[in-house]
Design a protein around this motif. Structure first.
Motif, PDB file in Angstrom:
ATOM      1  N   ALA A  22      13.230  -3.451  -2.530  1.00 40.12           N
ATOM      2  CA  ALA A  22      13.305  -3.942  -1.142  1.00 40.12           C
ATOM      3  C   ALA A  22      12.045  -4.695  -0.771  1.00 40.12           C
ATOM      4  O   ALA A  22      12.090  -5.747  -0.128  1.00 40.12           O
ATOM      5  N   VAL A  23      10.878  -4.152  -1.202  1.00 39.52           N
ATOM      6  CA  VAL A  23       9.606  -4.840  -0.907  1.00 39.52           C
ATOM      7  C   VAL A  23       9.559  -6.185  -1.601  1.00 39.52           C
ATOM      8  O   VAL A  23       9.116  -7.203  -1.054  1.00 39.52           O
TER       9      VAL A  23
ATOM     10  N   GLU B 118      12.181   5.606   2.626  1.00 41.41           N
ATOM     11  CA  GLU B 118      12.351   6.044   1.235  1.00 41.41           C
ATOM     12  C   GLU B 118      11.067   6.701   0.709  1.00 41.41           C
ATOM     13  O   GLU B 118      11.120   7.671  -0.062  1.00 41.41           O
ATOM     14  N   LEU B 119       9.925   6.152   1.143  1.00 40.17           N
ATOM     15  CA  LEU B 119       8.651   6.755   0.757  1.00 40.17           C
ATOM     16  C   LEU B 119       8.531   8.173   1.325  1.00 40.17           C
ATOM     17  O   LEU B 119       8.107   9.100   0.632  1.00 40.17           O
TER      18      LEU B 119
ATOM     19  N   GLN C  85       0.825  -1.211   0.000  1.00 42.85           N
ATOM     20  CA  GLN C  85       0.000   0.000   0.000  1.00 42.85           C
ATOM     21  C   GLN C  85       0.858   1.259   0.000  1.00 42.85           C
ATOM     22  O   GLN C  85       0.594   2.223  -0.714  1.00 42.85           O
ATOM     23  N   ASP C  86       1.888   1.221   0.866  1.00 35.58           N
ATOM     24  CA  ASP C  86       2.801   2.369   0.880  1.00 35.58           C
ATOM     25  C   ASP C  86       3.473   2.547  -0.471  1.00 35.58           C
ATOM     26  O   ASP C  86       3.689   3.673  -0.940  1.00 35.58           O
ATOM     27  N   LEU C  87       3.779   1.409  -1.078  1.00 35.10           N
ATOM     28  CA  LEU C  87       4.382   1.475  -2.415  1.00 35.10           C
ATOM     29  C   LEU C  87       3.411   2.106  -3.415  1.00 35.10           C
ATOM     30  O   LEU C  87       3.810   2.960  -4.225  1.00 35.10           O
ATOM     31  N   ALA C  88       2.119   1.699  -3.353  1.00 33.11           N
ATOM     32  CA  ALA C  88       1.120   2.296  -4.264  1.00 33.11           C
ATOM     33  C   ALA C  88       0.982   3.788  -4.028  1.00 33.11           C
ATOM     34  O   ALA C  88       0.879   4.586  -4.968  1.00 33.11           O
ATOM     35  N   THR C  89       1.013   4.179  -2.724  1.00 33.41           N
ATOM     36  CA  THR C  89       0.944   5.615  -2.415  1.00 33.41           C
ATOM     37  C   THR C  89       2.154   6.352  -2.981  1.00 33.41           C
ATOM     38  O   THR C  89       2.047   7.458  -3.531  1.00 33.41           O
TER      39      THR C  89
END
Length: 553
Positions: free
Chosen positions: A133-134, A254-255, A97-101
């Motif tokens: 990383a994910v 990183e986000l 989810q954080d990646l999508a954001t």
């Protein structure tokens, strides 16, 4: 039907007692003590055997209970491992989810101005690292899930083996009980057979106890292995959870960096947009001021330009008129042809060759140029010279009554009846004009027009002046026809019925028929010509005593 060990022992004791009683009736008294002592030993041995069997059964039951308890522990460990896996999967989902954001933030940053695209590119690189990383965390989690699943499967297999061992032990115990029952029954019938059964039971019980013990030990070993596998799986899951947590934290950092870069880019873009908006508004204000100034100048110049254009067009029109008017300075007069005055429409005045004026001479034509150009009726006398034996006499034989228009003149006659009569001269209405030609731009483009003016009627009886009436002509250039009327002429109306427009030697003419309201039904034909470069006027005649002319309205 299962028989307990205690019941079996009582049955064996009863059988032995009965046997002892039966044997005392057939033998002597000396053998009785010896037999009782032997029976007592046998009974004691049997009691010990039964106790040993009971102890072995209890031990097997305890082992089975322990195996069941260990299986429950293994099942709980499996459930805990699955819960830990679910938590790890939830962490992975949160990272996704954080990646999508972060991806959405990168998309938003890409929409920023060109100046901030470099920063957005750096954010995209950081995001790619976070994504990697994910992915690594997901791959590690999947591997550990596989390991944990494998360990759980092994624990399930060990649990099944332990449960089977318990079942086998229980089955073995039931079988031994059946054998003991059978041995007790056999002992009741025969002591020797009972002893042999006891020995067989002892041997069988020992073997079964060994097998049960071995099964329990094997179940304990497998349970320990399962517990170790569960511990290993838990340790691996904890390690992977730590790795996943570390990767998620790294991705979050990183986000956050990417989000900060996006915010910086948005702030910079907003600042640049504000500057651009301010510059655009300033330019718009300056442009509006310049346009307003231009509009004011245009407004000031518009009437000046319009007046200049009007004067230019008027000068050109005047030049065309004068060029048209001066093409032949002698056009506005009646030419003399021997003793005949000629107009554009033909003969206008001539002497009758058989009348008293047959030898009279017209000294000159009639010139209308000296008269003003307006709508007023004007007069000009006409003279003729009579030559006698003694002298030359000059007589005013008639008066020309006419109206001068800009490009034409139409006329009629008043006869001087004191000098000549109707038998001495022929008088006809007439006109002279500068005719409109076929190359007129107005004729080519005009649709409809109306002409209004006057009509002049000659009176042949008595010395009466020319009668004056009103003339109107409606012209349809598109369909090349005309129609009109002459009214208020001696109380009558002359209807000019629809006629045609045509060309005559490149002159634009018109002609048709007319009828009057005169009681005797006077009728005849009319004809005329358009005059001026743009058909500004018309002149013509109707019948033998009416001339007319008019200007375009």
């Amino acid at each position: 039907m299962q028989i307990s060990v205690k019941t079996t022992a009582l049955a064996i004791l009863a059988s032995l007692g009965i046997t002892a009683c039966g044997s005392s009736g057939g033998g002597g008294g000396a053998s009785t003590p010896a037999n009782n002592a032997e029976q007592t030993k046998q009974i004691e041995a049997l009691k010990k055997q039964v106790e040993l069997e009971q102890q072995a059964a209890r031990s097997a039951q305890n082992n089975a209970n322990q195996a069941t308890q260990q299986a429950k522990v293994s099942e709980q460990a499996k459930l805990q491992a699955e819960a830990n896996l679910a938590k790890a999967q939830k962490a992975v989902d949160k990272a996704a989810q954080d990646l999508a954001t972060a991806q959405q933030a990168v998309k938003d940053a890409q929409a920023a101005t060109a100046a901030e695209q470099a920063k957005a590119q750096k954010a995209a690189q950081d995001l790619a690292a976070a994504q990697q990383a994910v992915k690594d965390a997901e791959a590690a989690t999947v591997a550990e899930q596989a390991k944990a699943q494998k360990a759980a499967d092994k624990a399930a297999q060990d649990l099944a083996a332990a449960q089977q061992a318990v079942k086998d032990a229980q089955a073995a115990t039931v079988a031994e009980r059946a054998k003991a029952q059978k041995a007790a029954d056999k002992a009741a019938q025969d002591l020797a057979t009972a002893q042999q059964a006891v020995r067989d039971a002892e041997a069988a019980t020992t073997a079964e106890q060994d097998r049960a013990r071995q099964a329990a030990e094997q179940a304990a070993r497998e349970l320990a292995a399962a517990q170790q596998a569960v511990k290993d799986a838990q340790a691996a899951t904890v390690a992977e959870q730590a790795k996943a947590q570390q990767a998620a934290e790294q991705a979050a950092q990183e986000l956050a960096t990417a989000q900060q870069a996006v915010r910086d880019a948005e702030a910079a873009a907003s600042a640049e947009q504000a500057k651009a908006q301010q510059a655009a508004e300033q330019a718009a204000q300056e442009l509006a001021a310049a346009q307003n100034q231009i509009a004011n100048l245009e407004a000031e110049l518009a009437p000046i330009r319009a007046e200049a254009e009007r004067k230019r067009l008027a000068a050109e029109e005047e030049q065309r008129k004068w060029a048209f008017l001066t093409q032949d300075g002698a056009w506005r007069h009646l030419n003399k042809d021997y003793n005949t005055l000629m107009s554009s429409s033909g003969h206008s005045f001539s002497f009758d060759s058989s009348g008293k004026a047959a030898k009279w001479v017209l000294p000159q034509g009639v010139d209308f140029n000296s008269a003003a150009i307006d709508d007023n009726l004007k007069s000009q006398p006409v003279y003729a010279t009579e030559t006698t034996l003694r002298e030359e006499k000059q007589h005013q034989i008639a008066t020309a009554r006419f109206i001068n228009q800009q490009y034409s003149t139409y006329l009629n006659w008043e006869r001087n009846t004191s000098v000549i009569n109707t038998d001495d001269a022929y008088l006809y209405p007439g006109y002279v004009a500068l005719p409109t030609t076929s190359n007129s731009e107005y004729i080519k483009n005009a649709t409809k027009a109306t002409y209004q003016g006057k009509a002049l009627k000659r009176n042949d009886f008595g010395n009466q002046p020319v009668s004056l009436g009103d003339f109107s002509l409606a012209v349809d250039f598109e369909n090349a026809n005309v129609k009109g009327s002459i009214s208020n002429l001696d109380g009558y109306i002359y209807t000019l019925e629809q006629g045609n427009i045509a060309l005559d030697n490149d002159k634009v003419i018109f002609s048709g028929s007319y009828k009057s309201s005169y009681e005797y039904g006077e009728s005849g034909s009319y004809r005329g010509v358009f005059a001026g470069p743009n058909a500004e006027e018309v002149v013509g005649k109707a019948g033998y005593n009416i001339s007319f002319g008019g200007k375009r309205q």
